[in-house]
Design an enzyme around this catalytic site. Structure first.
Site, PDB file in Angstrom:
ATOM      1  N   CYS A   1       9.374  36.956  10.791  1.00 49.93           N
ATOM      2  CA  CYS A   1       9.049  38.033  11.721  1.00 49.93           C
ATOM      3  C   CYS A   1      10.226  39.002  11.826  1.00 49.93           C
ATOM      4  O   CYS A   1      11.385  38.608  11.759  1.00 49.93           O
ATOM      5  CB  CYS A   1       8.750  37.473  13.102  1.00 49.93           C
ATOM      6  SG  CYS A   1       7.095  36.816  13.226  1.00 49.93           S
TER       7      CYS A   1
ATOM      8  N   LYS B   1       4.715  24.506  15.855  1.00 54.66           N
ATOM      9  CA  LYS B   1       5.055  25.209  14.603  1.00 54.66           C
ATOM     10  C   LYS B   1       6.541  25.070  14.265  1.00 54.66           C
ATOM     11  O   LYS B   1       6.904  24.702  13.142  1.00 54.66           O
ATOM     12  CB  LYS B   1       4.719  26.699  14.731  1.00 54.66           C
ATOM     13  CG  LYS B   1       5.301  27.557  13.618  1.00 54.66           C
ATOM     14  CD  LYS B   1       4.992  29.020  13.800  1.00 54.66           C
ATOM     15  CE  LYS B   1       5.997  29.818  14.560  1.00 54.66           C
ATOM     16  NZ  LYS B   1       7.170  30.306  13.856  1.00 54.66           N
ATOM     17  N   ASN B   2       7.400  25.360  15.256  1.00 55.19           N
ATOM     18  CA  ASN B   2       8.821  25.416  14.921  1.00 55.19           C
ATOM     19  C   ASN B   2       9.445  24.038  14.710  1.00 55.19           C
ATOM     20  O   ASN B   2      10.523  23.929  14.136  1.00 55.19           O
ATOM     21  CB  ASN B   2       9.587  26.241  15.966  1.00 55.19           C
ATOM     22  CG  ASN B   2       9.253  27.723  15.825  1.00 55.19           C
ATOM     23  OD1 ASN B   2       8.729  28.159  14.786  1.00 55.19           O
ATOM     24  ND2 ASN B   2       9.517  28.501  16.854  1.00 55.19           N
TER      25      ASN B   2
ATOM     26  N   ASP C   1       9.946  33.501  22.860  1.00 56.58           N
ATOM     27  CA  ASP C   1       8.677  33.560  22.122  1.00 56.58           C
ATOM     28  C   ASP C   1       7.475  33.714  23.050  1.00 56.58           C
ATOM     29  O   ASP C   1       6.343  33.824  22.582  1.00 56.58           O
ATOM     30  CB  ASP C   1       8.518  32.311  21.238  1.00 56.58           C
ATOM     31  CG  ASP C   1       9.545  32.278  20.118  1.00 56.58           C
ATOM     32  OD1 ASP C   1      10.119  33.346  19.817  1.00 56.58           O
ATOM     33  OD2 ASP C   1       9.792  31.195  19.560  1.00 56.58           O
TER      34      ASP C   1
ATOM     35  N   ARG D   1      18.683  39.215  11.766  1.00 55.39           N
ATOM     36  CA  ARG D   1      18.603  37.770  12.025  1.00 55.39           C
ATOM     37  C   ARG D   1      19.650  37.069  11.170  1.00 55.39           C
ATOM     38  O   ARG D   1      19.359  36.535  10.107  1.00 55.39           O
ATOM     39  CB  ARG D   1      17.185  37.271  11.744  1.00 55.39           C
ATOM     40  CG  ARG D   1      16.178  37.928  12.677  1.00 55.39           C
ATOM     41  CD  ARG D   1      14.793  37.388  12.529  1.00 55.39           C
ATOM     42  NE  ARG D   1      14.664  36.022  12.996  1.00 55.39           N
ATOM     43  CZ  ARG D   1      13.513  35.385  13.099  1.00 55.39           C
ATOM     44  NH1 ARG D   1      12.391  35.988  12.767  1.00 55.39           N
ATOM     45  NH2 ARG D   1      13.466  34.140  13.520  1.00 55.39           N
TER      46      ARG D   1
ATOM     47  N   ARG E   1      -0.192  32.928  11.727  1.00 55.08           N
ATOM     48  CA  ARG E   1       1.036  32.225  11.314  1.00 55.08           C
ATOM     49  C   ARG E   1       1.456  31.195  12.339  1.00 55.08           C
ATOM     50  O   ARG E   1       2.221  30.279  12.024  1.00 55.08           O
ATOM     51  CB  ARG E   1       2.181  33.237  11.120  1.00 55.08           C
ATOM     52  CG  ARG E   1       2.042  34.062   9.874  1.00 55.08           C
ATOM     53  CD  ARG E   1       3.222  34.988   9.699  1.00 55.08           C
ATOM     54  NE  ARG E   1       4.467  34.266   9.876  1.00 55.08           N
ATOM     55  CZ  ARG E   1       5.648  34.841  10.058  1.00 55.08           C
ATOM     56  NH1 ARG E   1       5.743  36.139  10.087  1.00 55.08           N
ATOM     57  NH2 ARG E   1       6.725  34.117  10.209  1.00 55.08           N
TER      58      ARG E   1
END
Ligand code: EPU
Length: 438
Positions: A117, A22-23, A305, A122, A398
């Site tokens: 999220c 995903k990232n 994560d 952040r 997600r």
């Protein structure tokens, strides 16, 4: 609202195939805006965050098309605007990559502040520091980031914190800059390397990704091509932990074992048997899990994560464990929910002390974010005494393509109840709130 309903107690057995990262995907899709050509990006996970990023670049007039479920074609020969201020840009954290990509291509950009999220502040000060060092002026006003420069000129940039997002964003801004950019104290995550490999495949010159120092020699133009995204380290780790906690025997396939070293090391300390092949890891659970201590750190440290998922494992280990969260200020928000299953965890700032219990019991839980949701799934897989219901399962979607189907194929009892309309509205609202807090 989407719910996952899990009847725990089944040992997971069999094989599971890990999807693309995903990232990496949410960075590589914006990175394709730098390419004056057509990119075919393979092994893209078909998940909400990826769909939202491709929707965001669609709004710039770029042509994007899923030519297969996991292959996205991006034709960025024509990009109609450098402004990504539409609502969809603010809905995902990774929309900040539009900043580096559009600044790099047009030397000007406007992007709505990112959502994503919610686990504390952040900031993006290191991204901005990098753009300014390259010669851009950056102004943040009314939730919009505006940056521009006559030209971007390579320079040396030292990151004050190891930031995945800032490292990638500066790389994006620098590939078409004049001269050489050096990023010191760069993030070393596998997806940072993957973005560098993608850019190099399209004609960029990025050296040293995966080390503390990345050197980018600016080129005039990038060309199109094909690229396949690496497997998702976090998805792989989540399945490894699901196998370990359920007394299972699971082979997690299509992963890169070196990316999993910190996770494998901790599982081995807990008594789990790990066998590695070229592109798989077999996980065999012990009778009981031993306690251990974990500190999350930037790669190659234990990934933040996977911290919530690890907390669930340690909750049923025989003894006392400790987790220190070394990346985010506020990533224990899910603990209150997890305690509803009988987990015994005390949090003080960035430290959680976990007293192992003999069993978790089923409960109604609400996912507070993506990885917290994954942790609740793991809890549900071992919880006894009925069904664990996880609300807000759309958060989990997600980041995990086909999680329910994969777990069912491994023998878990997981079903889903969906109200798509409410689901979409809820997700949008929560992301808007997070954006206001950012
Ligand atoms: N930070 C700053 N200033 C900045 C940027 C970051 O102080 O300008 C701080 C953050 O507050 C945090 C630390 O640096 O304390 C690390 O943040 P980083 O920039 O590395 O995080 P990110 O790029 O925003 C990515 C992943 C996250 C993952 C972190 C850390 C994406 C889209 N997101 O976020 O993934 O937790 O790196 O590895 O790549 C997830 O997938 O669930 C997720 C949240």
């Amino acid at each position: 609202m989407s719910q996952l309903i899990i009847k725990g107690g089944n040992k997971l057995q069999g094989d599971v195939i890990v999807n693309g990262a995903k990232n990496a995907a949410v960075a590589i899709i914006p990175a394709s805006l730098l390419v004056d050509g057509v990119c075919e990006i393979e092994n893209i996970p078909y998940i909400d965050d990826v769909i939202r990023v491709s929707e965001a670049i669609d709004t710039l007039g770029v042509s994007t098309e899923f030519i297969e479920k996991n292959t996205l074609k991006v034709d960025a020969r024509e990009v109609l605007t450098y402004e990504a201020t539409e609502e969809c840009a603010s809905k995902i954290r990774a929309s900040y990559y539009l900043l580096g990509a559009l600044l790099g291509r047009f030397k000007k950009v406007k992007v709505a502040l990112p959502g994503g999220c919610n686990f504390g502040v952040r900031p993006i000060d290191q991204h901005i520091k990098g753009f300014e060092a390259l010669g851009a002026t950056v102004v943040v006003e009314h939730g919009i980031i505006h940056a521009w420069a006559d030209k971007l000129i390579g320079t040396q940039i030292y990151l004050d914190v190891v930031s995945v997002g800032a490292t990638i964003n500066i790389m994006l801004a620098a590939v078409l800059a004049e001269g050489t950019t050096i990023i010191e104290n760069a993030a070393k995550e596998p997806h940072v390397v993957d973005v560098a490999n993608f850019l190099n495949m399209m004609g960029a010159v990025v050296k040293g990704a995966g080390t503390d120092t990345i050197r980018i020699l600016g080129v005039e133009k990038l060309h199109g091509g094909k690229y396949s995204i690496i497997p998702d380290q976090i998805e792989a780790g989540t399945y490894m932990m699901a196998a370990a906690i359920t007394g299972g025997d699971v082979t997690v396939r299509n992963l890169i074992p070196e990316h999993m070293e910190s996770v494998s090391a901790k599982l081995i300390e807990m008594g789990v048997v790990i066998d590695e092949g070229d592109d798989y890891i077999r996980v065999r659970a012990p009778e009981t899990l031993k306690p251990t201590n974990v500190k999350t750190l930037p790669h190659p440290g234990f990934p933040t994560d996977l911290q919530p998922q690890m907390a669930v494992l340690l909750s049923v280990a025989e003894g006392t464990s400790m987790i220190v969260e070394g990346v985010w200020d506020n990533r224990f928000q899910y603990i209150g929910e997890l305690k509803r299953t009988g987990a015994q965890i005390n949090v003080d700032g960035r430290v959680a002390v976990i007293e192992g219990v003999s069993k978790l019991t089923s409960a109604k839980l609400t996912a507070t974010d993506l990885r917290a949701g994954a942790a609740m799934v793991i809890a549900g897989l071992v919880a006894t005494g009925g069904e664990t219901i996880i609300n807000n399962a759309q958060y989990i979607d997600r980041g995990y393509e086909g999680i329910q189907e994969n777990l069912v194929a491994l023998g878990a009892d997981v079903r889903r109840s969906v109200d798509e309309d409410k689901d979409r509205k809820l997700c949008d609202n929560v992301i808007e709130i997070n954006c206001k807090q950012a």
